[in-house]
Design a protein around this motif. Structure first.
Motif, PDB file in Angstrom:
ATOM      1  N   LEU A  64       0.765  -1.095   0.016  1.00 42.35           N
ATOM      2  CA  LEU A  64      -0.022  -0.003  -0.117  1.00 42.35           C
ATOM      3  C   LEU A  64       1.042   0.999  -0.009  1.00 42.35           C
ATOM      4  N   SER A  65       0.592   2.186  -0.811  1.00 39.33           N
ATOM      5  CA  SER A  65       1.278   3.567  -0.728  1.00 39.33           C
ATOM      6  C   SER A  65       0.785   4.188   0.372  1.00 39.33           C
ATOM      7  N   VAL A  66       1.374   4.727   1.204  1.00 42.10           N
ATOM      8  CA  VAL A  66       1.005   5.741   2.442  1.00 42.10           C
ATOM      9  C   VAL A  66       1.513   6.913   2.112  1.00 42.10           C
ATOM     10  N   GLU A  67       0.790   8.048   2.206  1.00 40.83           N
ATOM     11  CA  GLU A  67       1.213   9.223   2.103  1.00 40.83           C
ATOM     12  C   GLU A  67       1.472   9.821   3.439  1.00 40.83           C
ATOM     13  N   PRO A  68       2.783  10.384   3.707  1.00 41.03           N
ATOM     14  CA  PRO A  68       3.038  11.162   4.999  1.00 41.03           C
ATOM     15  C   PRO A  68       2.100  12.399   5.097  1.00 41.03           C
ATOM     16  N   PRO A  69       1.939  12.603   6.717  1.00 41.36           N
ATOM     17  CA  PRO A  69       1.046  13.615   7.016  1.00 41.36           C
ATOM     18  C   PRO A  69       1.703  15.033   6.499  1.00 41.36           C
ATOM     19  N   GLU A  70       0.664  15.940   6.060  1.00 41.22           N
ATOM     20  CA  GLU A  70       1.028  17.104   5.282  1.00 41.22           C
ATOM     21  C   GLU A  70       2.125  17.798   6.306  1.00 41.22           C
ATOM     22  N   GLY A  71       3.155  18.166   5.553  1.00 42.90           N
ATOM     23  CA  GLY A  71       4.238  18.995   6.162  1.00 42.90           C
ATOM     24  C   GLY A  71       5.379  18.131   7.157  1.00 42.90           C
ATOM     25  N   LEU A  72       4.981  16.924   7.035  1.00 44.70           N
ATOM     26  CA  LEU A  72       5.785  16.093   7.899  1.00 44.70           C
ATOM     27  C   LEU A  72       7.356  16.143   7.410  1.00 44.70           C
ATOM     28  N   ILE A  73       7.337  15.813   6.054  1.00 45.43           N
ATOM     29  CA  ILE A  73       8.805  15.819   5.385  1.00 45.43           C
ATOM     30  C   ILE A  73       9.535  17.112   5.448  1.00 45.43           C
ATOM     31  N   SER A  74       8.808  18.458   5.235  1.00 44.00           N
ATOM     32  CA  SER A  74       9.628  19.534   5.438  1.00 44.00           C
ATOM     33  C   SER A  74       9.872  19.899   6.748  1.00 44.00           C
ATOM     34  N   ARG A  75       9.142  19.531   7.644  1.00 39.28           N
ATOM     35  CA  ARG A  75       9.510  19.748   9.122  1.00 39.28           C
ATOM     36  C   ARG A  75      10.757  18.842   9.515  1.00 39.28           C
ATOM     37  N   THR A  76      10.694  17.735   9.294  1.00 39.67           N
ATOM     38  CA  THR A  76      11.801  16.755   9.283  1.00 39.67           C
ATOM     39  C   THR A  76      12.996  17.255   8.914  1.00 39.67           C
ATOM     40  N   LEU A  77      13.074  17.641   7.670  1.00 39.17           N
ATOM     41  CA  LEU A  77      14.290  18.215   6.953  1.00 39.17           C
ATOM     42  C   LEU A  77      14.630  19.515   7.626  1.00 39.17           C
ATOM     43  N   LEU A  78      13.927  20.420   7.997  1.00 43.66           N
ATOM     44  CA  LEU A  78      14.153  21.660   8.633  1.00 43.66           C
ATOM     45  C   LEU A  78      14.839  21.414  10.083  1.00 43.66           C
ATOM     46  N   THR A  79      14.179  20.201  10.797  1.00 41.54           N
ATOM     47  CA  THR A  79      14.786  20.213  12.065  1.00 41.54           C
ATOM     48  C   THR A  79      16.320  19.406  11.846  1.00 41.54           C
ATOM     49  N   VAL A  80      16.256  18.573  10.952  1.00 36.46           N
ATOM     50  CA  VAL A  80      17.732  17.988  10.669  1.00 36.46           C
ATOM     51  C   VAL A  80      18.613  19.061  10.228  1.00 36.46           C
ATOM     52  N   ARG A  81      18.211  20.111   9.233  1.00 41.25           N
ATOM     53  CA  ARG A  81      19.211  20.879   8.882  1.00 41.25           C
ATOM     54  C   ARG A  81      19.515  21.876  10.231  1.00 41.25           C
ATOM     55  N   ARG A  82      18.536  22.128  10.999  1.00 42.98           N
ATOM     56  CA  ARG A  82      18.949  22.879  12.298  1.00 42.98           C
ATOM     57  C   ARG A  82      20.012  22.026  13.051  1.00 42.98           C
ATOM     58  N   ALA A  83      19.703  20.791  13.107  1.00 48.85           N
ATOM     59  CA  ALA A  83      20.397  20.064  14.290  1.00 48.85           C
ATOM     60  C   ALA A  83      22.035  20.184  13.839  1.00 48.85           C
ATOM     61  N   ARG A  84      22.193  19.766  12.391  1.00 49.70           N
ATOM     62  CA  ARG A  84      23.289  19.683  11.866  1.00 49.70           C
ATOM     63  C   ARG A  84      24.232  21.226  11.852  1.00 49.70           C
ATOM     64  N   GLY A  85      23.467  22.031  11.989  1.00 43.13           N
ATOM     65  CA  GLY A  85      23.890  23.517  11.867  1.00 43.13           C
ATOM     66  C   GLY A  85      23.930  24.066  10.525  1.00 43.13           C
ATOM     67  N   GLY A  86      23.627  23.160   9.478  1.00 48.79           N
ATOM     68  CA  GLY A  86      23.705  23.549   7.983  1.00 48.79           C
ATOM     69  C   GLY A  86      22.603  24.451   7.661  1.00 48.79           C
ATOM     70  N   ALA A  87      22.951  25.339   6.720  1.00 52.25           N
ATOM     71  CA  ALA A  87      21.895  26.052   5.808  1.00 52.25           C
ATOM     72  C   ALA A  87      20.967  26.795   7.010  1.00 52.25           C
ATOM     73  N   ALA A  88      21.602  27.208   8.161  1.00 52.52           N
ATOM     74  CA  ALA A  88      20.894  27.943   9.149  1.00 52.52           C
ATOM     75  C   ALA A  88      20.542  29.222   8.520  1.00 52.52           C
ATOM     76  N   GLY A  89      20.791  29.816   7.840  1.00 51.68           N
ATOM     77  CA  GLY A  89      20.332  31.275   7.423  1.00 51.68           C
ATOM     78  C   GLY A  89      20.987  32.493   8.184  1.00 51.68           C
ATOM     79  N   SER A  90      20.642  33.516   7.818  1.00 47.59           N
ATOM     80  CA  SER A  90      21.199  34.901   8.562  1.00 47.59           C
ATOM     81  C   SER A  90      20.687  34.603   9.828  1.00 47.59           C
ATOM     82  N   PRO A  91      21.284  35.541  10.701  1.00 39.83           N
ATOM     83  CA  PRO A  91      20.853  35.838  11.964  1.00 39.83           C
ATOM     84  C   PRO A  91      19.978  36.960  11.994  1.00 39.83           C
ATOM     85  N   ALA A  92      19.378  37.102  13.003  1.00 43.98           N
ATOM     86  CA  ALA A  92      18.290  38.155  13.179  1.00 43.98           C
ATOM     87  C   ALA A  92      19.344  39.295  13.992  1.00 43.98           C
ATOM     88  N   GLU A  93      18.867  40.505  13.454  1.00 45.99           N
ATOM     89  CA  GLU A  93      19.538  41.540  13.938  1.00 45.99           C
ATOM     90  C   GLU A  93      18.695  42.513  14.811  1.00 45.99           C
TER      91      GLU A  93
END
Length: 189
Positions: A64-93
């Motif tokens: 069976l094809s199971v679709e992940p809940p909406e936004g799960l993949i993007s939230r997971t990837l965002l969290t992984v990027r943050r945890a690894r410190g990569g692609a963190a973006g610019s600081p707030a000033e």
């Protein structure tokens, strides 16, 4: 009744292993082993323990094809990027009396998590599930108890968290989005 053995290295009296039987059940065994397993009393007995009802329902479910809940993949990837410190973006000033204070995206997220937990501490029926984001946007997922006014609660938390972040970061505060991610079913009395 004992638990079935799943030790793949266990050798049966016929000389074959439990691992070979598991491969057979998964459809990965050679054809000659399949013929052996059909006639060997030791393999048949072990197969009956490994899969008493057969593996056909498992195979159908696995197909069976199971679709992940909406936004799960993007939230997971965002969290992984943050945890690894990569692609963190610019600081707030943040403008201060003696110059600009640069707040790293990770620090902004930590601040948002801490403030979210503080705001939810007084609401026993609401729990933090996730807090993700960066200096541009913070996304908060909460779990609430059944029966609470979800839209009003989410709007209130969004306002409160936005206000708290503005108190700390001023104009550099990120946008805040709060989502009711789950509802805890009522407890039976």
């Amino acid at each position: 009744m004992g638990e079935p053995s799943f030790d793949p290295d266990q050798v049966l009296p016929c000389g074959h292993t439990v691992g070979e039987l598991v491969d057979h059940l998964a459809g990965d065994a050679p054809d000659d082993f399949a013929a052996h397993a059909r006639t060997c009393p030791h393999c048949r007995a072990e197969l009956a323990e490994l899969a008493p009802g057969g593996w056909e329902p498992v195979r159908r479910a696995a197909e069976l094809s199971v679709e992940p809940p909406e936004g799960l993949i993007s939230r997971t990837l965002l969290t992984v990027r943050r945890a690894r410190g990569g692609a963190a973006g610019s600081p707030a000033e943040v403008a201060q009396e003696l110059g600009m204070l640069r707040v790293a995206p990770q620090a902004t997220l930590v601040l948002a998590r801490r403030l979210s937990l503080e705001l939810l501490a007084d609401r026993r029926s609401t729990r933090l599930l996730a807090c993700t984001g960066d200096v541009q946007e913070i996304r908060v997922d909460v779990v609430i108890d059944y029966g609470l006014p979800a839209p009003a609660l989410a709007a209130q938390l969004q306002d409160d968290l936005g206000r708290a972040l503005r108190e700390h970061l001023g104009a550099a505060a990120p946008a805040v989005w709060v989502r009711i991610a789950d509802v805890t079913p009522p407890q039976s009395s």
